[in-house]
Design a protein around this motif. Structure first.
Motif, PDB file in Angstrom:
ATOM      1  N   HIS A   1     -15.069 -48.883  11.517  1.00 47.66           N
ATOM      2  CA  HIS A   1     -14.582 -47.827  12.255  1.00 47.66           C
ATOM      3  C   HIS A   1     -14.115 -46.563  11.356  1.00 47.66           C
ATOM      4  CE1 HIS A   1     -14.272 -50.845  15.400  1.00 47.66           C
ATOM      5  NE2 HIS A   1     -13.236 -51.526  14.578  1.00 47.66           N
ATOM      6  N   ILE A   2     -14.536 -45.519  12.023  1.00 45.44           N
ATOM      7  CA  ILE A   2     -13.865 -44.172  11.554  1.00 45.44           C
ATOM      8  C   ILE A   2     -12.809 -43.425  12.509  1.00 45.44           C
ATOM      9  CG2 ILE A   2     -14.360 -42.017  10.283  1.00 45.44           C
ATOM     10  CD1 ILE A   2     -17.346 -42.889  10.253  1.00 45.44           C
TER      11      ILE A   2
ATOM     12  N   ALA B   1     -20.332 -45.567  10.682  1.00 48.04           N
ATOM     13  CA  ALA B   1     -20.146 -46.955  11.095  1.00 48.04           C
ATOM     14  C   ALA B   1     -21.360 -47.718  10.916  1.00 48.04           C
ATOM     15  CB  ALA B   1     -19.646 -46.915  12.524  1.00 48.04           C
ATOM     16  N   GLY B   2     -21.029 -48.959  10.285  1.00 46.77           N
ATOM     17  CA  GLY B   2     -22.059 -49.867  10.057  1.00 46.77           C
ATOM     18  C   GLY B   2     -22.514 -49.814   8.612  1.00 46.77           C
ATOM     19  N   ASP B   3     -22.170 -49.078   7.681  1.00 42.61           N
ATOM     20  CA  ASP B   3     -22.575 -48.717   6.504  1.00 42.61           C
ATOM     21  C   ASP B   3     -22.040 -50.035   5.539  1.00 42.61           C
ATOM     22  OD1 ASP B   3     -24.069 -46.278   6.687  1.00 42.61           O
ATOM     23  OD2 ASP B   3     -22.402 -45.276   5.629  1.00 42.61           O
TER      24      ASP B   3
ATOM     25  N   TYR C   1      -5.182 -39.605  18.268  1.00 47.53           N
ATOM     26  CA  TYR C   1      -6.169 -40.223  17.284  1.00 47.53           C
ATOM     27  C   TYR C   1      -7.695 -40.085  17.973  1.00 47.53           C
ATOM     28  CZ  TYR C   1      -5.877 -44.334  20.565  1.00 47.53           C
ATOM     29  OH  TYR C   1      -5.654 -45.050  21.629  1.00 47.53           O
ATOM     30  N   GLU C   2      -8.857 -40.062  17.003  1.00 54.19           N
ATOM     31  CA  GLU C   2     -10.253 -39.932  17.697  1.00 54.19           C
ATOM     32  C   GLU C   2     -10.941 -40.635  16.957  1.00 54.19           C
ATOM     33  OE1 GLU C   2     -13.103 -36.230  18.558  1.00 54.19           O
ATOM     34  OE2 GLU C   2     -11.686 -35.898  17.117  1.00 54.19           O
ATOM     35  N   PRO C   3     -11.752 -41.830  17.879  1.00 54.30           N
ATOM     36  CA  PRO C   3     -12.744 -42.366  16.857  1.00 54.30           C
ATOM     37  C   PRO C   3     -14.062 -41.540  16.362  1.00 54.30           C
ATOM     38  CG  PRO C   3     -11.918 -43.574  18.621  1.00 54.30           C
ATOM     39  CD  PRO C   3     -11.344 -42.342  18.839  1.00 54.30           C
ATOM     40  N   LEU C   4     -14.752 -41.813  15.298  1.00 53.29           N
ATOM     41  CA  LEU C   4     -16.050 -41.186  14.947  1.00 53.29           C
ATOM     42  C   LEU C   4     -17.105 -42.153  14.654  1.00 53.29           C
ATOM     43  CD1 LEU C   4     -14.456 -38.655  12.520  1.00 53.29           C
ATOM     44  CD2 LEU C   4     -14.867 -38.000  14.994  1.00 53.29           C
TER      45      LEU C   4
END
Length: 249
Positions: A6-7, A242-244, A17-20
């Motif tokens: 998660h970012i 995300a996923g890196d 808060y804001e997910p990216l």
């Protein structure tokens, strides 16, 4: 194998808060748009907009008023317009600096009349309004959150901890062992600097804005400390998504 799960960024300090999905990291800088603004209160130890970083006690914060922890954010980077939503206060869309009074009027009922009133919006170019003046990025482990949730007897939202990068695949609290080492994520690299000691802002449920778990007591009783996550600084620029895969060197 560890991966970036998660970012998350927080455009206004302690307010939303804001997910990216992805973000570009730059050496010597915090996560882009993270704590880009802060809202000073009437008892702040400075006048107007300061020229340099100021201590967190000058600003509206979730440790003082847990209702702020339930705010969610969505920033339009192209226009600078920010949408904030709260289960009790509804939704507002505005430009934080150009429409500062609208922002403070929206926040006032959540903040409470018994506290020093919201006074002005602060933005210092090139300086994130984080808890420390250093360009820290908060890195946390999902396994640590799972371990803390198990100890608390309830699932805990990651948004209690207002972190930036959440890593999946490490052992619980393995991130503490990485101080001084380098994380390679996507094209970027970060050096882990120190553990993060927590405050009672993490007691608040970000779905309700009410304190419901004494996370500090759970940490002390089960793990012997009040730390959760680590601070890191960017040492090599690059985009992360995300996923890196996350490699430790």
């Amino acid at each position: 194998m560890a991966t970036l799960a998660h970012i998350v960024r927080h455009p206004v300090k302690s307010i939303g808060y804001e997910p990216l999905d992805r973000v570009a990291l730059t050496p010597g800088a915090a996560l882009p748009w993270d704590r880009h603004w802060a809202v000073a209160h009437a008892n702040a130890k400075f006048e107007g907009t300061p020229a340099e970083w100021q201590r967190k006690l000058n600003f509206l914060r979730g440790v003082t008023q847990p209702a702020l922890m339930a705010i969610r954010a969505e920033l339009d980077e192209a226009t600078g317009r920010l949408t904030l939503s709260h289960p009790d206060a509804g939704t507002v869309t505005l430009e934080p600096e150009a429409e500062a009074q609208r922002l403070m009027d929206w926040l006032a009922p959540l903040w409470g009349a018994d506290l020093p009133a919201p006074r002005n919006v602060v933005h210092i170019p090139g300086q994130a309004m984080t808890d420390w003046p250093d360009p820290f990025i908060a890195v946390l482990g999902t396994a640590s959150l799972d371990a803390l949730s198990a100890a608390a007897g309830a699932p805990l939202s990651p948004h209690r901890f207002r972190g930036n990068l959440w890593i999946e695949g490490w052992a619980p609290f393995e991130e503490f062992e990485l101080v001084g080492r380098t994380l390679r994520i996507g094209a970027a690299e970060l050096e882990v600097r120190e553990r993060i000691t927590r405050c009672k802002a993490t007691h608040a449920n970000p779905d309700t804005g009410r304190r419901d778990v004494d996370t500090l007591q759970v940490l002390r009783d089960n793990f012997g400390h009040e730390d959760f996550g680590v601070y890191a600084v960017v040492t090599r620029e690059g985009e992360v998504a995300a996923g890196d895969q996350v490699q430790v060197t």
